[in-house]
Motif scaffolding. Sequence first.
Motif, PDB file in Angstrom:
ATOM      1  N   ALA A 162       9.292   6.697  -1.457  1.00  0.00           N
ATOM      2  CA  ALA A 162       8.257   7.657  -1.055  1.00  0.00           C
ATOM      3  C   ALA A 162       8.858   9.037  -0.832  1.00  0.00           C
ATOM      4  N   ASP A 189       1.708   3.321  -2.328  1.00  0.00           N
ATOM      5  CA  ASP A 189       0.755   3.142  -1.228  1.00  0.00           C
ATOM      6  C   ASP A 189      -0.142   1.927  -1.461  1.00  0.00           C
ATOM      7  N   ARG A 210      -1.733   0.779   1.900  1.00  0.00           N
ATOM      8  CA  ARG A 210      -2.189   2.042   2.514  1.00  0.00           C
ATOM      9  C   ARG A 210      -3.245   2.615   1.565  1.00  0.00           C
ATOM     10  N   ALA A 212      -4.416   6.466   1.393  1.00  0.00           N
ATOM     11  CA  ALA A 212      -3.377   7.295   0.779  1.00  0.00           C
ATOM     12  C   ALA A 212      -3.268   7.002  -0.710  1.00  0.00           C
ATOM     13  N   ALA A 213      -3.387   5.732  -1.098  1.00  0.00           N
ATOM     14  CA  ALA A 213      -3.336   5.369  -2.515  1.00  0.00           C
ATOM     15  C   ALA A 213      -4.457   6.058  -3.276  1.00  0.00           C
ATOM     16  N   HIS A 273      -3.678   9.871  -3.670  1.00  0.00           N
ATOM     17  CA  HIS A 273      -2.650  10.184  -4.666  1.00  0.00           C
ATOM     18  C   HIS A 273      -3.118   9.875  -6.084  1.00  0.00           C
TER      19      HIS A 273
END
Length: 115
Positions: A17, A41, A46, A49-50, A53
């Motif tokens: 990360a 993520d 997560r 957040a995934a 992104h």
Amino acid sequence: LEKGQCEYAAGSLDAAARDFQQFIHREPDSPEGEYLLGLLDLTAARLPAAVQHLRRAVQIDPQLADAHYYLAEALHKSKRDPEAKDALAHCLQVDPTHRKALALRAEIGLDSRQN
């Protein structure tokens, strides 16, 4: 980017990360860092957040079929199937034979009939 990919493959998600974040900072117009952070993520569950992104990755390069697919997967796991179906539609528009996308579309179709 390559160092982060090696860290990811080795299971060092925090190190990966950091490397991907550095890549994004250096190459903000490249979708690879966002895509790989989204995968990381997603792997770590997560999901918000995934989604963030992966959305950024497909904004930068709408032709990334895998980014659309993993965005759909993250949305599906977040119980956001209407959005997941849209992401799958984009994926299949780019790559009509994307096997994972076809399978997830069928799964989501079954889920929507059950609700």
